[in-house]
Design a protein around this motif. Structure first.
Motif, PDB file in Angstrom:
ATOM      1  N   MET A 173       0.935  -1.333  -0.237  1.00 29.02           N
ATOM      2  CA  MET A 173       0.365  -0.154  -0.323  1.00 29.02           C
ATOM      3  C   MET A 173       1.118   1.025   0.201  1.00 29.02           C
ATOM      4  SD  MET A 173      -2.871   1.233   2.562  1.00 29.02           S
ATOM      5  CE  MET A 173      -3.632  -0.780   2.706  1.00 29.02           C
ATOM      6  N   ARG A 174      -0.267   2.264  -0.442  1.00 28.25           N
ATOM      7  CA  ARG A 174       1.594   3.309  -1.071  1.00 28.25           C
ATOM      8  C   ARG A 174       0.313   4.461   0.147  1.00 28.25           C
ATOM      9  NH1 ARG A 174       5.592   4.228  -4.381  1.00 28.25           N
ATOM     10  NH2 ARG A 174       4.675   5.938  -5.048  1.00 28.25           N
ATOM     11  N   VAL A 175       1.009   5.443   0.904  1.00 28.79           N
ATOM     12  CA  VAL A 175       0.452   5.712   2.245  1.00 28.79           C
ATOM     13  C   VAL A 175       0.972   7.322   2.314  1.00 28.79           C
ATOM     14  CG1 VAL A 175      -0.193   6.099   4.672  1.00 28.79           C
ATOM     15  CG2 VAL A 175      -0.195   3.838   3.587  1.00 28.79           C
TER      16      VAL A 175
ATOM     17  N   ALA B 187       8.366  -1.591   8.525  1.00 31.17           N
ATOM     18  CA  ALA B 187       8.283  -3.793   8.507  1.00 31.17           C
ATOM     19  C   ALA B 187       7.814  -3.829   7.710  1.00 31.17           C
ATOM     20  CB  ALA B 187       8.378  -2.999   9.926  1.00 31.17           C
ATOM     21  N   GLU B 188       6.818  -3.013   7.912  1.00 36.62           N
ATOM     22  CA  GLU B 188       5.590  -4.142   7.199  1.00 36.62           C
ATOM     23  C   GLU B 188       5.816  -4.162   4.788  1.00 36.62           C
ATOM     24  OE1 GLU B 188       2.974  -6.029   8.364  1.00 36.62           O
ATOM     25  OE2 GLU B 188       4.478  -5.686  10.002  1.00 36.62           O
ATOM     26  N   GLY B 189       6.639  -2.970   5.263  1.00 43.35           N
ATOM     27  CA  GLY B 189       6.838  -3.360   3.263  1.00 43.35           C
ATOM     28  C   GLY B 189       6.350  -2.420   2.329  1.00 43.35           C
ATOM     29  N   HIS B 190       4.993  -1.549   2.994  1.00 47.95           N
ATOM     30  CA  HIS B 190       4.702  -0.659   2.743  1.00 47.95           C
ATOM     31  C   HIS B 190       4.934   0.577   1.926  1.00 47.95           C
ATOM     32  CE1 HIS B 190       0.952  -2.645   3.924  1.00 47.95           C
ATOM     33  NE2 HIS B 190       1.485  -2.409   5.627  1.00 47.95           N
ATOM     34  N   GLU B 191       4.725   1.821   0.931  1.00 46.34           N
ATOM     35  CA  GLU B 191       5.517   2.934   1.063  1.00 46.34           C
ATOM     36  C   GLU B 191       4.629   4.031   1.692  1.00 46.34           C
ATOM     37  OE1 GLU B 191       8.262   2.819  -1.621  1.00 46.34           O
ATOM     38  OE2 GLU B 191       8.392   0.866  -1.248  1.00 46.34           O
TER      39      GLU B 191
ATOM     40  N   GLY C   2      14.394  12.840   5.173  1.00 43.54           N
ATOM     41  CA  GLY C   2      13.505  11.627   5.481  1.00 43.54           C
ATOM     42  C   GLY C   2      13.285  11.054   6.568  1.00 43.54           C
ATOM     43  N   TYR C   3      12.453   9.344   6.760  1.00 42.93           N
ATOM     44  CA  TYR C   3      11.900   9.415   8.020  1.00 42.93           C
ATOM     45  C   TYR C   3      12.185   7.892   7.445  1.00 42.93           C
ATOM     46  CZ  TYR C   3      10.890   7.902  12.807  1.00 42.93           C
ATOM     47  OH  TYR C   3      10.754   7.291  13.765  1.00 42.93           O
ATOM     48  N   ALA C   4      12.748   6.632   8.520  1.00 41.33           N
ATOM     49  CA  ALA C   4      12.410   5.050   8.537  1.00 41.33           C
ATOM     50  C   ALA C   4      12.566   4.999   6.390  1.00 41.33           C
ATOM     51  CB  ALA C   4      10.771   4.834   8.272  1.00 41.33           C
ATOM     52  N   GLY C   5      13.249   5.807   5.702  1.00 40.02           N
ATOM     53  CA  GLY C   5      13.953   5.301   4.924  1.00 40.02           C
ATOM     54  C   GLY C   5      12.580   5.870   3.478  1.00 40.02           C
ATOM     55  N   PHE C   6      11.581   6.975   4.064  1.00 40.12           N
ATOM     56  CA  PHE C   6      10.620   7.968   3.851  1.00 40.12           C
ATOM     57  C   PHE C   6      11.319   9.004   3.575  1.00 40.12           C
ATOM     58  CE2 PHE C   6       7.500   4.153   5.801  1.00 40.12           C
ATOM     59  CZ  PHE C   6       8.013   3.130   4.670  1.00 40.12           C
ATOM     60  N   PRO C   7      10.742   9.893   1.939  1.00 38.45           N
ATOM     61  CA  PRO C   7      11.257  11.142   2.100  1.00 38.45           C
ATOM     62  C   PRO C   7      10.087  11.323   2.615  1.00 38.45           C
ATOM     63  CG  PRO C   7       9.304  10.249  -0.012  1.00 38.45           C
ATOM     64  CD  PRO C   7      10.696   9.560   0.936  1.00 38.45           C
TER      65      PRO C   7
END
Length: 384
Positions: A1-3, A30-34, A46-51
């Motif tokens: 899912m993309r959030v 951790a659950e592999g979402h984007e 960025g945070y937790a690998g997200f922009p």
């Protein structure tokens, strides 16, 4: 899912909204979402690998450390580029209003997480006539969300009374390892209370909306050492009013864990808490809580079980509740054990799993279910 998360505040600001957003991002990673974040921030990219994308913001003149976002067309372009499945609105007010409008333009459902009692906040700063306009604006935002998540039963009832539709209950999680009685530190206790006093502590922002001036009611309780953790615009005045208190400033991480677990009683003075994460963290640390019988603490504190509640407008009864616990070590010990047990099911993992279920539910409902009663995005809110 993309959030796509559109947050009213984010790092480097440390507050309840930021903490919740960070925990949600940790879970999504951790659950592999984007995911991506849009927020009025000059913090990390960025945070937790997200922009993390910053929006324009300004500082409140009476609260210089707090940045308020401004409406921005960048939010629509950021969301359009990311192509989210769902938009998460974290405590939507100004940036969130742009976020819900962008979601509507893109035909994407928005899940709004209500977190800040803006009307109560305004009243504490003397804006007592602002309630109708504030609620009109909040309703304007939330009627366009596919679902609004309320943090407590009291807040849910208030939202319903003000015409907010499609409500569900979603509380807050707590890190049971970080906030744990095992972090109690006798060396720190001797440092904070060298005379062996009972440590009564407060953790939170030092600001008028938290009513921290009420801590002065506890200043002369015999056998008590008052310990204040936090910072904010009310700090200088509070230091003058409480010359015998220990002011620790802002504490985070392991330092906060040790300090909180080393309290004997936790006192919370705020009366406009939609949830009150500080109370929940104190309970997880095995510390009995004294809090106002209003908002979120009504769901968290069980009088005589894990703490005591006092009428919000009675500082004298707050003082009496603290005095009772100070005078009864056996009751403090019993309530401290119950405090820990009372939050064992409230982990961030379980709460975030429920949040993803809310995302999935609005996606399953389809656009017709959440746009039927939504107003024209360009229309101004009535009464605002």
């Amino acid at each position: 899912m993309r959030v796509a998360i559109v947050a009213e505040s984010f790092l480097p600001q440390v507050n309840g909204v930021t903490n919740s957003v960070c925990r949600v991002l940790d879970h999504l990673a951790a659950e592999g979402h984007e995911a991506m974040v849009v927020a009025p921030s000059r913090g990390p990219a960025g945070y937790a690998g997200f922009p993390v994308h910053a929006t324009p913001a300004f500082r409140l003149p009476f609260y210089r450390s707090f940045r308020v976002g401004l409406p921005s067309r960048r939010i629509t372009s950021r969301l359009a580029d990311f192509k989210p499945d769902v938009v998460h609105l974290a405590s939507p007010t100004v940036v969130g209003a742009s976020g819900v409008a962008a979601a509507a333009r893109l035909g994407v459902p928005a899940v709004a997480v209500f977190q800040t009692d803006l009307a109560g906040f305004a009243r504490q700063y003397g804006l007592r006539g602002a309630d109708p306009a504030i609620w009109a604006w909040l309703r304007h935002i939330h009627v366009r969300a596919a679902r609004t998540l309320a943090p407590s039963t009291a807040t849910m009832a208030e939202l319903e009374a003000h015409g907010v539709p499609r409500l569900r209950l979603w509380g807050r999680g707590v890190d049971l390892d970080r906030f744990n009685p095992a972090h109690r530190d006798e060396g720190l206790r001797r440092e904070l209370a060298p005379g062996g006093e009972v440590i009564v502590g407060y953790v939170g922002r030092l600001a008028a909306d938290k009513r921290v001036h009420l801590l002065a009611e506890l200043a002369d309780l015999p056998g008590v050492r008052l310990v204040v953790v936090g910072d904010g615009p009310a700090a200088p005045g509070l230091r003058r009013r409480l010359p015998g208190a220990v002011f620790c400033g802002l504490r985070t991480g392991a330092e906060l864990s040790r300090t909180l677990a080393s309290f004997d009683v936790f006192v919370h003075t705020g009366a406009n808490e939609t949830y009150c994460q500080a109370v929940q963290e104190a309970l997880a640390a095995g510390v009995p809580v004294v809090a106002a019988a209003a908002g979120g603490p009504l769901d968290l504190v069980r009088p005589g079980g894990n703490g005591l509640l006092y009428p919000p407008d009675s500082p004298a009864l707050m003082r009496e509740a603290v005095r009772r616990l100070v005078a009864d070590p056996a009751a403090r010990a019993r309530m401290g054990e119950e405090a820990r047990r009372s939050v064992l099911s409230r982990t961030w993992t379980s709460l975030c799993e429920r949040l993803v279920e809310h995302y999935e539910a609005v996606l399953g409902e389809g656009e017709a279910a959440w746009t039927a009663s939504a107003p024209d995005p360009s229309a101004a809110p009535a009464g605002a």
